[in-house]
Design an enzyme around this catalytic site. Structure first.
Site, short mmCIF file in Angstrom:
data_model
loop_
_atom_site.label_atom_id
_atom_site.label_comp_id
_atom_site.label_asym_id
_atom_site.label_seq_id
_atom_site.Cartn_x
_atom_site.Cartn_y
_atom_site.Cartn_z
CD GLU A 60 49.73 45.07 60.11
OE1 GLU A 60 49.63 44.16 59.30
OE2 GLU A 60 50.18 46.04 60.13
CE LYS B 126 50.59 34.64 56.35
NZ LYS B 126 50.12 34.75 54.69
CG ASP C 129 44.14 32.68 52.89
OD1 ASP C 129 44.98 32.52 52.17
OD2 ASP C 129 43.45 31.55 53.08
CE1 TYR D 285 50.42 43.12 53.42
CE2 TYR D 285 48.25 42.58 53.28
CZ TYR D 285 49.38 42.24 52.88
OH TYR D 285 49.74 41.44 52.22
CE LYS E 130 50.65 30.43 56.70
NZ LYS E 130 50.44 29.45 55.74
CB CYS F 96 19.37 8.17 37.33
SG CYS F 96 18.32 9.01 38.67
CB CYS G 143 14.50 7.54 37.39
SG CYS G 143 15.57 8.11 36.32
CB CYS H 104 19.35 11.56 35.65
SG CYS H 104 17.82 10.78 35.30
CB CYS I 207 14.36 11.85 36.91
SG CYS I 207 15.29 11.24 38.51
S1 IVH Z 1 53.63 42.21 55.74
C1 IVH Z 1 57.78 42.45 53.84
N1 IVH Z 1 51.25 41.87 56.71
O1 IVH Z 1 51.35 36.89 53.68
C2 IVH Z 1 56.82 41.89 54.51
N2 IVH Z 1 52.14 40.69 54.85
O2 IVH Z 1 52.88 34.62 53.68
C3 IVH Z 1 55.52 42.19 53.62
N3 IVH Z 1 50.09 38.85 54.14
O3 IVH Z 1 53.68 38.24 51.36
C4 IVH Z 1 54.25 41.71 54.46
N4 IVH Z 1 48.49 39.85 55.65
O4 IVH Z 1 51.15 38.65 50.90
C5 IVH Z 1 52.01 41.69 55.82
N5 IVH Z 1 48.90 41.96 57.47
C6 IVH Z 1 49.95 41.49 56.56
C7 IVH Z 1 49.70 40.45 55.86
C8 IVH Z 1 50.48 39.95 54.93
C9 IVH Z 1 48.57 38.81 54.59
C10 IVH Z 1 50.59 38.25 53.06
C11 IVH Z 1 51.51 39.12 52.05
C12 IVH Z 1 52.83 38.18 52.44
C13 IVH Z 1 52.38 36.81 52.67
C14 IVH Z 1 53.52 35.96 53.42
#
Ligand code: IVH
Length: 669
Positions: A114, A116, A118, A226, A314, A408, A411, A426, A431
């Site tokens: 999946e 990840k 942010d 998720y 990552k 500035c 001017c 300024c 100006c």
């Molecule tokens: S599963 C027990 N799935 O990333 C594991 N986490 O850096 C539960 N995160 O704590 C996490 N996308 O806050 C999972 N598709 C995803 C995620 C995800 C982002 C976050 C989550 C986790 C953190 C770890």
């Protein structure tokens, strides 16, 4: 390293990591990149592994970062909310499979891959299908109650239906802000010359922790789910079944996930994800690889910090190193002096970057950024690149600290700074760059929308002394325009006609066009609808102004200050003389024909055949409809043009009616 040095290094690393944890989790203002943070953690973990005697359960390698704050009620998670182990390379990812094979043997393992996300981790509790609570991760064991703010998120199911609904379930996910919404807020801030937010993740993290739910609601947050925490009883045996159930319950879920047998196949999905992730509504910083069968997850178990059945891979951060050639100062519409880094051009996330924001004088001093330094630039929220830090090792002996100019650059007026402001300004109202920017702002799409009056034309008009303020625009004649570059009979006539037409623009556009500090589009509309007359706004006192919804003390002060200035009074008198619309009918009258689309929520996507998006939005709003940035079950219509992207798929998934431009016209009065 001898024992003593190691001990000291470990101590330093622990303190340093705790400091960054606080900045990231509590203050939502990290000062180093995720990559550098992970590097510190990794170094500490390695030292602790090599020196078990120095290991400690209190070490940040053994715990998850703590986001709990004063002023919030804490709740215990029924199942601990863990973090994930990170890897940045393929080899380590393959080691993950090797570890699992030691437990499960040589059969290919069933994985789910999946994105990840942010964002900010959240746990939602549903009891007998009813949404009862939203809690942050906290220290993994207990987190802060953020239910009030989470309730404001559109598209979050309040009730789970169906035979598979457990008595009690904790559903975990991530709160985020779309890039679109983040950019909208920052654009409005830029217009008001307020400091910009750094990136969507930190902004979302700050927003979920706001004690004022109204402010939180004005920043549109979204959520994606998720993972599962505690669940009683458990109606599924695989993570992929849980994901299907989330869809059936109509939760927003990950845009795409893959199933793979074995790590080689998983790797292919990760590569595919890296290709397509920029089209997603949320920012992603990697892939999460999870063992699919729940029984295997339970057998693999977890450490104190992270499960053994999942790992995150990552993606490389979108950063680059380059040389800072010089620092220039930009003068904004309200006189704000913004430092800009002029860089040796460098390729970053697919585009060449040669300028980056340095925010303000304090930021430069805090990071000790000097001309000639090698700096790290990052695409913050993928809008304006920012200078993150200096590569100190590459600094030359000749470098000197940067001194922010006291005057500035345009001017020469002495710069001033309000006690509560980050920016130097300024204060000279005439100006030249300020004048030019004020005129551009007045003519802009979000204000008087005067076609043909862009930057290049404004520049020439100002240079020739034809226009010194916005009122001068209405004195222009065709013969003034003819000598301008690229101007002929027709274009001159067009611009004069556009100026004439702008005289009947709505009142809020004029108010916004005046360019008052702190007054954006929203506040201009509030002011127009409250007073219905420019005269009443300019004579209102601070008390009357602050009584209006959406007008705070700072804004009220700024409004009073603006209208008290003689220069501004003169300009306004002349605008009135030129016949601009300075009044409107009271709102009641407007509302009668606004009812057609009242209560309807629209989302726009793709390029429309004839209308500009802003125009479509204005027409919808005029008819009482609302336009939001992302699709949820509450969306009434998705207005789709060419190349509609992921919103289209999501609309289909949620059963939202998709219409085209013609169908929109049919809906309008
Ligand atoms: S599963 C027990 N799935 O990333 C594991 N986490 O850096 C539960 N995160 O704590 C996490 N996308 O806050 C999972 N598709 C995803 C995620 C995800 C982002 C976050 C989550 C986790 C953190 C770890």
């Amino acid at each position: 390293m001898n024992e003593e040095v190691t001990r000291e290094r470990i101590k330093w690393l622990r303190t340093e990591i705790e400091r960054h944890n606080d900045l990231y989790y509590r203050q939502a203002e990290p000062t180093i990149s995720d990559f550098d943070y992970d590097r510190l953690k990794r170094e500490l973990a390695e030292l602790e592994e090599r020196h078990p005697a120095l290991d400690s359960p209190a070490s940040p390698t053994q715990k998850v970062g703590d986001d709990r704050l004063e002023g919030f009620i804490s709740y215990r998670h029924r199942q601990a909310m863990l973090s994930l182990d990170n890897t940045y390379n393929k080899e380590e990812l393959f080691d993950f499979e090797k570890r699992l094979k030691k437990i499960f043997g040589d059969e290919p393992l069933d994985f789910v891959i999946e994105p990840k996300i942010d964002g900010v981790a959240v746990s939602l509790t549903y009891e007998n299908g009813e949404f009862v609570r939203a809690v942050t991760r906290g220290n993994g064991t207990e987190g802060d109650d953020i239910t009030r703010n989470v309730k404001m998120i559109e598209g979050l199911p309040r009730r789970l239906e169906g035979p598979d609904t457990p008595e009690l379930i904790e559903i975990r996910g991530e709160i985020y802000m779309t890039l679109e919404e983040f950019q909208r807020i920052n654009r409005e801030r830029a217009e008001r010359e307020l400091p910009l937010y750094a990136n969507p993740r930190n902004f979302a993290a700050g927003s979920v922790k706001l004690l004022d739910a109204h402010i939180a609601a004005s920043r549109k947050l979204e959520v994606v789910l998720y993972a599962m925490g505690h669940c009683q009883p458990m109606p599924f045996t695989r993570h992929s079944e849980f994901q299907e159930l989330l869809d059936r319950w109509r939760f927003p879920t990950v845009e795409k996930y893959w199933r793979a047998r074995g790590i080689e196949e998983a790797w292919k999905s990760i590569e595919e994800l890296e290709e397509i992730r920029h089209g997603f509504a949320y920012a992603t910083d990697g892939a999460v690889i999870k063992l699919n069968p729940i029984a295997q997850q339970q057998q693999a178990g977890a450490t104190s910090k992270a499960p053994r059945w999942a790992i995150s891979y990552k993606f490389a951060a979108e950063q680059a190193e380059t040389r800072l050639e010089k620092i220039t100062i930009q003068v904004g519409r309200t006189g704000a002096l913004t430092p800009v880094a002029e860089l040796e051009p460098v390729l970053l996330a697919g585009t060449t970057v040669s300028r980056a924001t340095l925010h303000n004088a304090d930021e430069i001093a805090r990071k000790d950024i000097r001309v000639g330094d090698t700096v790290v630039v990052e695409k913050a929220g993928e809008i304006i690149p920012a200078v993150i830090e200096v590569v100190i090792e590459k600094r030359t002996a000749q470098s000197v600290p940067y001194v922010f100019p006291s005057t500035c650059p345009d001017c020469g007026t002495t710069a001033v700074r309000q006690p509560d402001e980050a920016a130097w300004r300024c204060p000279n109202p005439i100006c030249p760059p300020q004048v030019r920017r004020r005129i551009e702002h007045f003519a802009g799409r979000q204000a008087m929308d005067i076609e043909g009056l862009g930057t290049a034309v404004v520049e020439q008009l100002a240079e020739r002394g034809l226009v010194k303020n916005i009122a001068d625009l209405y004195r222009l004649k065709e013969e003034d325009l003819l000598p301008l570059e690229k101007f002929a009979q027709k274009s001159s006539e067009n611009l004069i006609a556009a100026l004439e037409a702008s005289k009947s623009m709505e009142l809020w556009r004029l108010i916004h066009g005046l360019g008052l500090q702190h007054v954006g589009v929203g506040a201009s509309k509030d002011l127009a609808n409250h007073f219905n007359s420019l005269e009443k706004i300019r004579t209102a006192d601070e008390e009357t102004l602050t009584a209006i919804d959406g007008v705070g003390e700072i804004m009220a002060k700024s409004i009073v200050r603006f209208f008290a200035e003689e220069e501004n009074q003169g300009v306004i008198e002349r605008l009135i003389e030129s016949g601009l619309t300075v009044e409107q009918e009271a709102k009641v009258a407007l509302e009668e024909n606004a009812l057609l689309l009242a209560g309807k929520i629209f989302v726009l996507t793709g390029t429309l055949p004839t209308m500009k998006r802003e125009d479509a939005k204005a027409l919808i709003e005029k008819a009482g409809g609302k336009v939001t940035g992302s699709i949820s079950k509450k969306t009434s219509y998705l207005l789709a043009g060419e190349s509609p992207g992921s919103k289209f798929t999501k609309a289909e998934k949620l059963g939202v009616t998709v219409i085209d431009e013609d169908q929109l016209r049919n809906l309008l009065p």
